[in-house]
Design an enzyme around this catalytic site. Sequence first.
Site, short mmCIF file in Angstrom:
data_model
loop_
_atom_site.label_atom_id
_atom_site.label_comp_id
_atom_site.label_asym_id
_atom_site.label_seq_id
_atom_site.Cartn_x
_atom_site.Cartn_y
_atom_site.Cartn_z
N HIS A 64 0.83 -1.04 -0.06
CA HIS A 64 -0.13 -0.04 -0.06
C HIS A 64 1.17 1.36 0.12
O HIS A 64 1.13 1.73 0.98
CB HIS A 64 -0.97 -0.10 1.29
CG HIS A 64 -2.11 0.95 1.28
ND1 HIS A 64 -3.24 0.95 1.81
CD2 HIS A 64 -1.94 2.39 0.74
CE1 HIS A 64 -4.05 1.94 1.46
NE2 HIS A 64 -3.21 2.81 0.79
N HIS A 66 1.65 5.29 -2.19
CA HIS A 66 1.29 6.16 -3.23
C HIS A 66 2.55 6.71 -3.74
O HIS A 66 3.07 7.94 -2.93
CB HIS A 66 0.14 7.25 -2.48
CG HIS A 66 -0.96 6.49 -1.96
ND1 HIS A 66 -2.02 6.23 -2.78
CD2 HIS A 66 -1.27 6.29 -0.78
CE1 HIS A 66 -2.99 5.87 -1.98
NE2 HIS A 66 -2.42 5.65 -0.68
N PHE A 67 3.08 6.42 -4.74
CA PHE A 67 4.41 6.93 -5.19
C PHE A 67 4.20 8.09 -6.11
O PHE A 67 5.05 8.76 -6.67
CB PHE A 67 5.28 5.92 -6.00
CG PHE A 67 5.98 4.79 -4.93
CD1 PHE A 67 5.74 5.18 -3.69
CD2 PHE A 67 6.73 3.93 -5.44
CE1 PHE A 67 6.58 4.25 -2.59
CE2 PHE A 67 7.53 3.05 -4.42
CZ PHE A 67 7.31 3.26 -3.05
N ARG A 68 2.74 8.41 -6.21
CA ARG A 68 2.37 9.60 -7.21
C ARG A 68 2.71 9.83 -8.53
O ARG A 68 2.24 10.92 -9.15
CB ARG A 68 3.02 11.02 -6.15
CG ARG A 68 2.88 11.04 -4.72
CD ARG A 68 1.43 11.17 -4.52
NE ARG A 68 1.40 11.56 -3.09
CZ ARG A 68 0.24 11.51 -2.44
NH1 ARG A 68 -0.88 10.65 -2.76
NH2 ARG A 68 0.05 11.54 -1.16
N ASN A 98 -4.70 6.26 -7.31
CA ASN A 98 -5.15 7.54 -7.14
C ASN A 98 -3.88 8.48 -7.72
O ASN A 98 -3.78 9.61 -6.94
CB ASN A 98 -5.95 8.18 -5.85
CG ASN A 98 -4.89 7.48 -4.59
OD1 ASN A 98 -4.29 6.72 -4.67
ND2 ASN A 98 -5.36 8.38 -3.50
N HIS A 182 -10.73 1.19 0.90
CA HIS A 182 -10.66 2.32 1.79
C HIS A 182 -11.85 2.41 2.46
O HIS A 182 -12.89 3.03 1.61
CB HIS A 182 -10.09 3.54 1.15
CG HIS A 182 -10.07 4.59 1.86
ND1 HIS A 182 -8.95 5.49 2.04
CD2 HIS A 182 -10.92 5.39 2.84
CE1 HIS A 182 -9.11 6.31 2.78
NE2 HIS A 182 -10.34 6.39 3.15
N HIS A 240 -5.81 -0.21 5.82
CA HIS A 240 -5.23 0.69 7.09
C HIS A 240 -6.57 0.71 8.09
O HIS A 240 -6.94 1.82 8.36
CB HIS A 240 -5.01 2.14 6.78
CG HIS A 240 -5.78 2.83 5.44
ND1 HIS A 240 -7.23 2.58 5.34
CD2 HIS A 240 -5.42 3.38 4.19
CE1 HIS A 240 -7.76 3.25 4.28
NE2 HIS A 240 -6.59 3.71 3.74
N ASP A 313 0.85 2.95 3.63
CA ASP A 313 -0.11 3.90 2.98
C ASP A 313 0.97 4.96 2.87
O ASP A 313 0.45 6.15 2.99
CB ASP A 313 -1.09 4.28 3.97
CG ASP A 313 -2.08 5.12 3.17
OD1 ASP A 313 -2.15 5.15 1.82
OD2 ASP A 313 -3.02 5.75 4.15
N HIS A 317 3.77 14.41 0.67
CA HIS A 317 3.14 15.63 0.29
C HIS A 317 4.15 16.62 0.61
O HIS A 317 5.21 16.45 1.27
CB HIS A 317 2.00 16.18 1.09
CG HIS A 317 0.65 15.33 0.87
ND1 HIS A 317 0.14 15.57 -0.09
CD2 HIS A 317 0.05 14.33 1.58
CE1 HIS A 317 -1.23 14.64 -0.29
NE2 HIS A 317 -1.01 13.93 0.86
#
Length: 434
Positions: A64, A66-68, A98, A182, A240, A313, A317
């Site tokens: 899980h 989020h490498f963007r 996402n 989620h 999560h 997760d 940012h």
Amino acid sequence: MLLIHNAQVVFPSSEAPLLGYVAIEGERIIRTGQGPAPAELTGEATEVVDACGATLMPGAIDCHVHFREPGLIHKATMASESRAAAAGGVTSWIDMPNTIPPTTTLEAWEEKNRIAAASAVGNYAFFMGATSDNLGLLRSLPFDRVPGVKLFMGQSTGNMAVEGNGAVEAIFAEVEAPIVVHAEDDTVIAANLQRLRAEFGEELPVSLHSRLRSVEACVRASERAMELASRYGSRLHLAHVSTADECALLDAGPVAGKRITAEVSPHHLWWCSDDYKRRGARIKMNPAVKGPEHRERLRSALVEGRLDMVATDHAPHLPADKAGDLLKAASGSPMVQFSLPAMLTLYDNPAFVARKMAQAPAELFGIRGRGSIAEGYYADLVLVERHDRIVQDSDVLSLCGWTPMAGEHLGWRVLRTWINGAAPEAPGRPLEFA
């Protein structure tokens, strides 16, 4: 041949590390054993690593992240985050959909694989995102390469929540692969926001995040997902989990045979709502960290097997994105570089941590040839040792340049990582699923 010896090895069935050795030819482990390495192996080896008593674990598998990339590469890239992962002992990772554009088409999924093959280290895979109108695609995916489907039952970063009861039910009824959910209820969150504004006004402090995204919001959505999974016989994985109440809904025991499984993230095990005073928006994520009683129950539920695995997760940012009040500060924190040392610090049991961060993820998603130190498996390995330190933002390899762990004490560190039998500079490989 590479020979790693004089290590405390976490073998698949051991309750504690045992003195042993691992021999590697090319990408795979060809021999393991307890005690000193045999003389013939030492003589045949072209490279010998004396672990000097450090602990050799299977590389962590983070299911899980989020490498963007694509679309948000000012926050992170697959190149930057995969190298941060490798530095933290994470040798395989599965990225969430996402991004911009979202991974909800085969073309978007193929583009992510292309980017990873060209720029990332570590072994990789990508979830396909569910939408209200892509059910036909979800039924026909190449599930030997796609680990499962991500379903947002509630809005989070990326606004990918699937709307409409009919669309959600159809996904549970017709998708045979794991459905990663989620689970937060938007109706509950909206009512919470109305109450908070009535009590505090329009400027809401970040410390109210656990009241906005409340226990009830999580439990209601998780209960609905579990009811649908039970009704249709779906393979459900709750992402999560953050509340004691959700733990009470889950069965204890090993992963094998479960149709409903769950993960917990390091930040929900490490922090609680009391920590907003000192951590602020650095620990603002969805779902929110809850009260200390929830944190304690999550810790014990992981030991019991109600929670099956740990996944970060990881959600970078830029610092500017984390500024502002409750509704302005972005939700999500980078964690992949420090997750393994943090879990070793929290539990101080490498065999247990290996089960929850390598073996269980591999078994849960059917990852071929990874997650254990065993003959025939890929040589995804991490050498760790006890070492007291205080984490600093300057330690961070993620592109965002900060970590919620800054200022926290860790009792373990990563000394060295091997991915497919080599140092983590070479490109990784796509994960394969049974």
